[in-house]
Enzyme design. Structure first.
Site, PDB file in Angstrom:
ATOM      1  CD  GLU A  25      -7.759  -5.342  -5.467  1.00 19.59           C
ATOM      2  OE1 GLU A  25      -7.655  -3.683  -5.823  1.00 19.59           O
ATOM      3  OE2 GLU A  25      -6.582  -5.259  -5.989  1.00 19.59           O
ATOM      4  NE  ARG A  84      -3.700   3.838   5.277  1.00 18.54           N
ATOM      5  CZ  ARG A  84      -3.431   3.901   3.620  1.00 18.54           C
ATOM      6  NH1 ARG A  84      -3.924   3.637   2.839  1.00 18.54           N
ATOM      7  NH2 ARG A  84      -2.368   5.302   3.936  1.00 18.54           N
ATOM      8  CE1 TYR A 116      -4.374   8.646  12.970  1.00 13.43           C
ATOM      9  CE2 TYR A 116      -2.668   9.730  12.169  1.00 13.43           C
ATOM     10  CZ  TYR A 116      -3.522   9.119  11.778  1.00 13.43           C
ATOM     11  OH  TYR A 116      -3.489   8.292  10.413  1.00 13.43           O
ATOM     12  CG  ASP A 118      -2.601   6.899  -4.764  1.00 16.74           C
ATOM     13  OD1 ASP A 118      -2.469   7.939  -4.448  1.00 16.74           O
ATOM     14  OD2 ASP A 118      -1.003   6.726  -3.813  1.00 16.74           O
TER      15      ASP A 118
HETATM   16  P1  FAD Z   1      -4.197   2.147  -3.623  1.00 15.87           P
HETATM   17  O1  FAD Z   1      -5.029   2.579  -2.276  1.00 15.87           O
HETATM   18  O2  FAD Z   1      -3.699   1.413  -4.420  1.00 15.87           O
HETATM   19  O3  FAD Z   1      -5.310   1.512  -5.029  1.00 15.87           O
HETATM   20  C1  FAD Z   1      -5.577   0.324  -6.112  1.00 15.87           C
HETATM   21  C2  FAD Z   1      -6.465  -0.786  -5.856  1.00 15.87           C
HETATM   22  O4  FAD Z   1      -5.756  -1.290  -6.893  1.00 15.87           O
HETATM   23  C3  FAD Z   1      -5.608  -2.015  -4.855  1.00 15.87           C
HETATM   24  O5  FAD Z   1      -6.313  -2.158  -4.419  1.00 15.87           O
HETATM   25  C4  FAD Z   1      -4.738  -2.542  -5.976  1.00 15.87           C
HETATM   26  O6  FAD Z   1      -4.996  -4.352  -5.810  1.00 15.87           O
HETATM   27  C5  FAD Z   1      -5.519  -2.317  -7.456  1.00 15.87           C
HETATM   28  N1  FAD Z   1      -4.721  -2.831  -8.321  1.00 15.87           N
HETATM   29  C6  FAD Z   1      -3.873  -2.162  -9.105  1.00 15.87           C
HETATM   30  N2  FAD Z   1      -3.351  -2.414  -9.727  1.00 15.87           N
HETATM   31  C7  FAD Z   1      -3.976  -3.395 -10.215  1.00 15.87           C
HETATM   32  C8  FAD Z   1      -4.285  -4.038 -11.557  1.00 15.87           C
HETATM   33  N3  FAD Z   1      -3.475  -3.958 -12.789  1.00 15.87           N
HETATM   34  N4  FAD Z   1      -5.919  -5.049 -11.781  1.00 15.87           N
HETATM   35  C9  FAD Z   1      -6.270  -4.743 -10.288  1.00 15.87           C
HETATM   36  N5  FAD Z   1      -6.296  -3.911  -9.689  1.00 15.87           N
HETATM   37  C10 FAD Z   1      -5.587  -3.019  -9.281  1.00 15.87           C
HETATM   38  N6  FAD Z   1      -4.239   9.645   2.329  1.00 15.87           N
HETATM   39  C11 FAD Z   1      -5.027  10.505   2.994  1.00 15.87           C
HETATM   40  O7  FAD Z   1      -5.874  10.703   2.842  1.00 15.87           O
HETATM   41  N7  FAD Z   1      -4.899  11.000   4.555  1.00 15.87           N
HETATM   42  C12 FAD Z   1      -3.672   9.976   4.769  1.00 15.87           C
HETATM   43  O8  FAD Z   1      -3.946  10.613   6.316  1.00 15.87           O
HETATM   44  C13 FAD Z   1      -3.073   9.769   4.227  1.00 15.87           C
HETATM   45  N8  FAD Z   1      -1.431   8.840   5.180  1.00 15.87           N
HETATM   46  C14 FAD Z   1      -0.315   8.672   4.585  1.00 15.87           C
HETATM   47  C15 FAD Z   1      -0.004   7.528   5.038  1.00 15.87           C
HETATM   48  C16 FAD Z   1       0.694   6.676   4.082  1.00 15.87           C
HETATM   49  C17 FAD Z   1       2.664   6.732   5.303  1.00 15.87           C
HETATM   50  C18 FAD Z   1       0.931   6.723   2.807  1.00 15.87           C
HETATM   51  C19 FAD Z   1       2.456   5.519   1.817  1.00 15.87           C
HETATM   52  C20 FAD Z   1      -0.307   7.283   2.038  1.00 15.87           C
HETATM   53  C21 FAD Z   1      -0.966   7.468   3.209  1.00 15.87           C
HETATM   54  N9  FAD Z   1      -1.842   8.477   2.248  1.00 15.87           N
HETATM   55  C22 FAD Z   1      -2.631   9.098   3.120  1.00 15.87           C
HETATM   56  C23 FAD Z   1      -1.916   8.087   0.885  1.00 15.87           C
HETATM   57  C24 FAD Z   1      -3.078   7.051   0.647  1.00 15.87           C
HETATM   58  O9  FAD Z   1      -2.804   6.008   1.449  1.00 15.87           O
HETATM   59  C25 FAD Z   1      -3.150   6.533  -0.860  1.00 15.87           C
HETATM   60  O10 FAD Z   1      -3.237   8.355  -1.740  1.00 15.87           O
HETATM   61  C26 FAD Z   1      -5.174   6.877  -1.056  1.00 15.87           C
HETATM   62  O11 FAD Z   1      -4.886   4.891  -0.463  1.00 15.87           O
HETATM   63  C27 FAD Z   1      -5.054   6.287  -2.858  1.00 15.87           C
HETATM   64  O12 FAD Z   1      -5.958   5.159  -3.071  1.00 15.87           O
HETATM   65  P2  FAD Z   1      -6.313   4.608  -4.185  1.00 15.87           P
HETATM   66  O13 FAD Z   1      -7.354   3.879  -4.405  1.00 15.87           O
HETATM   67  O14 FAD Z   1      -6.539   5.428  -5.700  1.00 15.87           O
HETATM   68  O15 FAD Z   1      -5.067   3.476  -5.070  1.00 15.87           O
END
Ligand code: FAD
Length: 415
Positions: free
Chosen positions: A28, A101, A209, A286
């Protein structure tokens, strides 16, 4: 193997793969693991997975199982339609959960620690490359590491994604404000104690909620930024927040002063892509499929990704040898890529259509309201393909797709 990114996607994938007997190192870039933001809605297609991991009880204790999801008109506050979440639970076998979260992130972090995932912070990955029989990652400080497989769960601005496609995040010109406050601060505001409520309005919506066993209350205010549409750099500012909800119902007016005003989240997604794997490097969460959040499935899809990959790894693993894990990685990654991209594409495109439907004004708003009021609350044709286990089991998908009108929401939204 290596996982890059310690968000909910990366941590849950690391846990899932460790449970299948793999040795996982997760990197991370931040100096501490954590999540910024407020609530998350976790639908039955994901509480099913939490249950499989033995984490559902902990999540339920830290979160809330609401009884209803209610959609209301943001202008007059009238109910348009609802889902009975207890009935939903009976249909899909698992509950609809809302949780802070950081609580869900913490659950996965602790589970990874217990399972023996090697967790490394301060590791900013800047490059990925395939090597014979594996892949290598390089970090900003010059370190590098190699493994049989690298999972890139590095979020919306994924570095690994550039190996597969030269695209950019797509701005929706919408911005989200969030705010989680002690429940006592909203008790007098005519709020529902046990429901997810979504007020849909012209170019805006407002979500409410409860969280943390009902001790906290979560609100999200989302609106289209006129400054973004005009191409200005500083868009989504608090003055725009106030103007966007001018003229909305008293319940929203009462909630707005409680939003955090020192930070906001501009809403981006990307065009869906069908290829998430190149050699021994695979995208997850994502990084592969950042959605607009209107279906509340972004984190859910990320968790599903890890579960699906781990199931395939488990099924395609022979005895561990001196040379490696014993996993047939080509087959496992191919199976992962056969199941997930098409499902996530549907979620992403439906989320865009869903947003269009929510944000109608004028005659279209009235037509939408009439359609939603006429909807049978026990009609699950819009949720079966998302909340059922179909996204995890490709064999069932063709049958299901025939049964459900494709992109039904898009058709309604375009009328
Ligand atoms: P991220 O959460 O973006 O995590 C990526 C991680 O990788 C981070 O810790 C970052 O620091 C790290 N990272 C990035 N680049 C590097 C690098 N080069 N080297 C090392 N580490 C790195 N989803 C739901 O399922 N339900 C909901 O109700 C919901 N509500 C939402 C409401 C809002 C307003 C928003 C904006 C989003 C919502 N989402 C919801 C979507 C959800 O938040 C995301 O889809 C989810 O958090 C994605 O998780 P992830 O681990 O793929 O990416």
């Amino acid at each position: 193997m290596i996982v890059i990114g310690g968000g909910i996607g990366g941590l849950s994938a690391a846990l899932a793969l460790t449970r299948k007997g793999l040795k996982v190192r997760l990197y991370e870039r931040a100096s501490e693991f954590g999540e910024v933001g407020a609530g998350l809605q976790i639908a039955p297609n994901c509480t099913r997975i939490l249950n499989d991991y033995g984490l559902l009880d902990e999540a339920t204790t830290l979160g809330v199982l609401p009884e209803r999801m209610i959609m209301k008109d943001a202008v007059d506050g009238g109910e348009l339609t609802h889902l009975d979440l207890k009935d939903l639970e009976r249909r899909y076998g698992f509950p609809y959960l809302v949780i802070h979260r950081s609580d869900l992130h913490g659950i996965f972090l602790r589970a990874c620690e217990r399972a023996g995932v090697e967790l490394v912070t301060d590791a900013h990955c800047v490059a990925y490359e395939n090597t014979p029989g594996g892949a290598r990652v390089t970090f900003a400080d010059g370190r590098s590491d190699r493994a049989e497989v690298v999972i890139a769960a590095d979020g919306l601005h994924s570095v690994a994604r550039r190996l597969l496609v030269h695209d950019e995040p797509v701005s929706s010109a919408y911005v989200a404000y969030r705010g989680a406050v002690p429940f006592d601060q909203v008790r007098a505001n005519d709020v529902h104690e046990s429901a997810v409520v979504v007020y849909v309005g012209p170019r805006c919506h407002f979500v409410q909620y409860p969280l943390r066993g009902g001790q906290m209350f979560n609100q999200v205010a989302v609106f289209e930024s006129p400054k973004a549409l005009a191409g200005k750099e500083d868009w989504g500012t608090p003055d725009e927040l106030d103007r966007a909800f001018d003229g909305m119902c008293p319940q929203i007016k009462a909630g707005l002063p409680l939003m955090w005003r020192d930070r906001w989240w501009r809403m981006y997604d990307r065009e869906p892509i069908a290829n998430w794997v190149t050699g021994r490097i695979a995208l997850l969460g994502d990084a592969a499929h950042p959605p607009l959040q209107y279906m509340a499935q972004g984190a859910v899809m990320a968790i599903e990704d890890g579960w699906v990959l781990a199931e395939r790894v488990g099924a395609l693993r022979t005895e561990r040898s001196e040379e490696g894990s014993g996993v047939d990685w080509e087959a496992a990654l191919a199976a992962y890529e056969a199941v997930r991209p098409e499902h996530c594409r549907r979620v992403m495109t439906t989320a865009r259509s869903w947003g269009a439907l929510w944000h109608h004004d004028g005659v279209k708003r009235l037509q939408r309201n009439a359609l939603l009021r006429a909807r049978d609350p026990h009609d699950y044709s819009f949720t079966d393909w998302v909340y059922g286990p179909t996204a995890l089991t490709p064999e069932q998908e063709p049958e299901l797709y025939r049964a459900i009108p494709l992109e039904s929401a898009a058709v309604v939204a375009e009328q």
